[in-house]
Scaffold this motif. Structure first.
Motif, PDB file in Angstrom:
ATOM      1  N   CYS A  75       0.853  -1.189   0.000  1.00 43.67           N
ATOM      2  CA  CYS A  75       0.000   0.000   0.000  1.00 43.67           C
ATOM      3  C   CYS A  75       0.886   1.235   0.000  1.00 43.67           C
ATOM      4  O   CYS A  75       1.870   1.305   0.709  1.00 43.67           O
ATOM      5  CB  CYS A  75      -0.886   0.012   1.238  1.00 43.67           C
ATOM      6  SG  CYS A  75      -1.901  -1.461   1.392  1.00 43.67           S
ATOM      7  N   VAL A  76       0.529   2.227  -0.786  1.00 42.80           N
ATOM      8  CA  VAL A  76       1.284   3.472  -0.872  1.00 42.80           C
ATOM      9  C   VAL A  76       0.335   4.622  -0.558  1.00 42.80           C
ATOM     10  O   VAL A  76      -0.776   4.684  -1.077  1.00 42.80           O
ATOM     11  CB  VAL A  76       1.889   3.656  -2.282  1.00 42.80           C
ATOM     12  CG1 VAL A  76       2.622   4.970  -2.381  1.00 42.80           C
ATOM     13  CG2 VAL A  76       2.809   2.502  -2.626  1.00 42.80           C
ATOM     14  N   GLN A  77       0.806   5.517   0.294  1.00 46.27           N
ATOM     15  CA  GLN A  77       0.016   6.695   0.654  1.00 46.27           C
ATOM     16  C   GLN A  77       0.876   7.920   0.368  1.00 46.27           C
ATOM     17  O   GLN A  77       1.892   8.147   1.009  1.00 46.27           O
ATOM     18  CB  GLN A  77      -0.367   6.642   2.128  1.00 46.27           C
ATOM     19  CG  GLN A  77      -1.183   7.812   2.586  1.00 46.27           C
ATOM     20  CD  GLN A  77      -1.508   7.715   4.067  1.00 46.27           C
ATOM     21  OE1 GLN A  77      -1.049   6.821   4.765  1.00 46.27           O
ATOM     22  NE2 GLN A  77      -2.309   8.627   4.550  1.00 46.27           N
ATOM     23  N   CYS A  78       0.493   8.721  -0.599  1.00 49.15           N
ATOM     24  CA  CYS A  78       1.266   9.907  -0.965  1.00 49.15           C
ATOM     25  C   CYS A  78       0.550  11.165  -0.491  1.00 49.15           C
ATOM     26  O   CYS A  78      -0.656  11.172  -0.303  1.00 49.15           O
ATOM     27  CB  CYS A  78       1.467   9.965  -2.469  1.00 49.15           C
ATOM     28  SG  CYS A  78       2.513   8.644  -3.071  1.00 49.15           S
ATOM     29  N   GLY A  79       1.317  12.231  -0.319  1.00 48.39           N
ATOM     30  CA  GLY A  79       0.752  13.501   0.101  1.00 48.39           C
ATOM     31  C   GLY A  79       0.698  13.677   1.604  1.00 48.39           C
ATOM     32  O   GLY A  79       0.027  14.572   2.096  1.00 48.39           O
ATOM     33  N   THR A  80       1.404  12.832   2.361  1.00 51.91           N
ATOM     34  CA  THR A  80       1.406  12.979   3.812  1.00 51.91           C
ATOM     35  C   THR A  80       2.482  13.968   4.238  1.00 51.91           C
ATOM     36  O   THR A  80       3.424  14.236   3.508  1.00 51.91           O
ATOM     37  CB  THR A  80       1.675  11.634   4.502  1.00 51.91           C
ATOM     38  OG1 THR A  80       2.998  11.211   4.195  1.00 51.91           O
ATOM     39  CG2 THR A  80       0.692  10.590   4.062  1.00 51.91           C
ATOM     40  N   ARG A  81       2.348  14.493   5.416  1.00 52.34           N
ATOM     41  CA  ARG A  81       3.346  15.425   5.949  1.00 52.34           C
ATOM     42  C   ARG A  81       4.160  14.790   7.069  1.00 52.34           C
ATOM     43  O   ARG A  81       4.853  15.484   7.792  1.00 52.34           O
ATOM     44  CB  ARG A  81       2.660  16.686   6.448  1.00 52.34           C
ATOM     45  CG  ARG A  81       1.945  17.434   5.353  1.00 52.34           C
ATOM     46  CD  ARG A  81       1.362  18.724   5.876  1.00 52.34           C
ATOM     47  NE  ARG A  81       0.563  19.385   4.856  1.00 52.34           N
ATOM     48  CZ  ARG A  81       1.060  20.259   3.986  1.00 52.34           C
ATOM     49  NH1 ARG A  81       2.328  20.556   4.010  1.00 52.34           N
ATOM     50  NH2 ARG A  81       0.267  20.816   3.094  1.00 52.34           N
ATOM     51  N   SER A  82       4.081  13.483   7.236  1.00 54.42           N
ATOM     52  CA  SER A  82       4.777  12.825   8.349  1.00 54.42           C
ATOM     53  C   SER A  82       6.240  12.516   8.056  1.00 54.42           C
ATOM     54  O   SER A  82       6.960  12.140   8.961  1.00 54.42           O
ATOM     55  CB  SER A  82       4.040  11.546   8.737  1.00 54.42           C
ATOM     56  OG  SER A  82       4.044  10.640   7.665  1.00 54.42           O
ATOM     57  N   ARG A 137      -4.153   3.383  13.761  1.00 52.55           N
ATOM     58  CA  ARG A 137      -3.070   3.421  14.762  1.00 52.55           C
ATOM     59  C   ARG A 137      -1.764   2.882  14.210  1.00 52.55           C
ATOM     60  O   ARG A 137      -0.703   3.455  14.431  1.00 52.55           O
ATOM     61  CB  ARG A 137      -3.462   2.628  16.000  1.00 52.55           C
ATOM     62  CG  ARG A 137      -4.350   3.393  16.913  1.00 52.55           C
ATOM     63  CD  ARG A 137      -4.432   2.740  18.250  1.00 52.55           C
ATOM     64  NE  ARG A 137      -5.372   3.465  19.083  1.00 52.55           N
ATOM     65  CZ  ARG A 137      -5.770   3.042  20.260  1.00 52.55           C
ATOM     66  NH1 ARG A 137      -5.327   1.906  20.737  1.00 52.55           N
ATOM     67  NH2 ARG A 137      -6.616   3.749  20.952  1.00 52.55           N
ATOM     68  N   VAL A 138      -1.831   1.767  13.500  1.00 52.71           N
ATOM     69  CA  VAL A 138      -0.602   1.196  12.927  1.00 52.71           C
ATOM     70  C   VAL A 138      -0.052   2.111  11.848  1.00 52.71           C
ATOM     71  O   VAL A 138       1.146   2.359  11.769  1.00 52.71           O
ATOM     72  CB  VAL A 138      -0.867  -0.217  12.374  1.00 52.71           C
ATOM     73  CG1 VAL A 138       0.352  -0.758  11.639  1.00 52.71           C
ATOM     74  CG2 VAL A 138      -1.257  -1.173  13.497  1.00 52.71           C
ATOM     75  N   ASN A 139      -0.906   2.660  11.026  1.00 50.96           N
ATOM     76  CA  ASN A 139      -0.486   3.540   9.948  1.00 50.96           C
ATOM     77  C   ASN A 139       0.207   4.798  10.493  1.00 50.96           C
ATOM     78  O   ASN A 139       1.236   5.217   9.984  1.00 50.96           O
ATOM     79  CB  ASN A 139      -1.690   3.929   9.096  1.00 50.96           C
ATOM     80  CG  ASN A 139      -1.308   4.693   7.857  1.00 50.96           C
ATOM     81  OD1 ASN A 139      -0.153   4.716   7.449  1.00 50.96           O
ATOM     82  ND2 ASN A 139      -2.274   5.336   7.262  1.00 50.96           N
ATOM     83  N   ARG A 140      -0.354   5.385  11.547  1.00 48.85           N
ATOM     84  CA  ARG A 140       0.237   6.592  12.132  1.00 48.85           C
ATOM     85  C   ARG A 140       1.500   6.317  12.918  1.00 48.85           C
ATOM     86  O   ARG A 140       2.341   7.197  13.079  1.00 48.85           O
ATOM     87  CB  ARG A 140      -0.779   7.287  13.046  1.00 48.85           C
ATOM     88  CG  ARG A 140      -1.714   8.176  12.263  1.00 48.85           C
ATOM     89  CD  ARG A 140      -2.600   8.983  13.185  1.00 48.85           C
ATOM     90  NE  ARG A 140      -3.903   8.286  13.204  1.00 48.85           N
ATOM     91  CZ  ARG A 140      -4.540   7.924  14.294  1.00 48.85           C
ATOM     92  NH1 ARG A 140      -4.066   8.177  15.464  1.00 48.85           N
ATOM     93  NH2 ARG A 140      -5.694   7.307  14.210  1.00 48.85           N
ATOM     94  N   ALA A 141       1.642   5.108  13.447  1.00 49.27           N
ATOM     95  CA  ALA A 141       2.803   4.787  14.288  1.00 49.27           C
ATOM     96  C   ALA A 141       4.095   4.681  13.488  1.00 49.27           C
ATOM     97  O   ALA A 141       5.180   4.869  14.033  1.00 49.27           O
ATOM     98  CB  ALA A 141       2.559   3.472  15.037  1.00 49.27           C
ATOM     99  N   ILE A 142       3.985   4.374  12.194  1.00 53.40           N
ATOM    100  CA  ILE A 142       5.180   4.183  11.361  1.00 53.40           C
ATOM    101  C   ILE A 142       5.235   5.314  10.341  1.00 53.40           C
ATOM    102  O   ILE A 142       4.411   5.375   9.437  1.00 53.40           O
ATOM    103  CB  ILE A 142       5.133   2.808  10.669  1.00 53.40           C
ATOM    104  CG1 ILE A 142       5.028   1.724  11.734  1.00 53.40           C
ATOM    105  CG2 ILE A 142       6.359   2.607   9.808  1.00 53.40           C
ATOM    106  CD1 ILE A 142       4.706   0.369  11.215  1.00 53.40           C
ATOM    107  N   PRO A 143       6.221   6.221  10.459  1.00 57.04           N
ATOM    108  CA  PRO A 143       6.237   7.408   9.599  1.00 57.04           C
ATOM    109  C   PRO A 143       6.764   7.198   8.189  1.00 57.04           C
ATOM    110  O   PRO A 143       6.759   8.129   7.403  1.00 57.04           O
ATOM    111  CB  PRO A 143       7.147   8.370  10.371  1.00 57.04           C
ATOM    112  CG  PRO A 143       8.059   7.483  11.128  1.00 57.04           C
ATOM    113  CD  PRO A 143       7.256   6.274  11.470  1.00 57.04           C
ATOM    114  N   ILE A 144       7.241   6.002   7.857  1.00 50.29           N
ATOM    115  CA  ILE A 144       7.782   5.814   6.505  1.00 50.29           C
ATOM    116  C   ILE A 144       6.890   4.928   5.668  1.00 50.29           C
ATOM    117  O   ILE A 144       6.093   4.203   6.140  1.00 50.29           O
ATOM    118  CB  ILE A 144       9.205   5.235   6.512  1.00 50.29           C
ATOM    119  CG1 ILE A 144       9.261   3.925   7.279  1.00 50.29           C
ATOM    120  CG2 ILE A 144      10.157   6.248   7.070  1.00 50.29           C
ATOM    121  CD1 ILE A 144      10.576   3.223   7.199  1.00 50.29           C
TER     122      ILE A 144
END
Length: 74
Positions: A7-14, A67-74
């Motif tokens: 899964c790829v999520q683009c446009g994040t500021r993390s 929660r899992v998605n936010r816990a890992i910033p890369i």
């Protein structure tokens, strides 16, 4: 041949790259594992207590994946 979800999520500021791969992928895997356990349990509870059963079945999507998605910033 095995299917590996990526899964790829683009446009994040993390992170500086503004693209995440590891967090969403592990979030999806955790979502599936939690769903395998919680959906049948939630369906059984739904027969007697509808509101509680719906909350159990929605737990992987509303709590586990974010929660899992936010816990890992890369």
């Amino acid at each position: 041949m095995a299917f590996v979800p990526i899964c790829v999520q683009c446009g994040t500021r993390s992170n500086p790259c503004r693209c995440k791969v590891v967090g969403p992928t592990l979030g999806f895997v955790a979502f599936v594992v939690a769903g395998v356990v919680e959906w049948p349990l939630g369906a059984a509870v739904y027969l007697f207590r509808r509101r509680k059963g719906r909350r159990i079945m929605g737990h992987p999507a509303s709590v586990v994946y974010p929660r899992v998605n936010r816990a890992i910033p890369i």
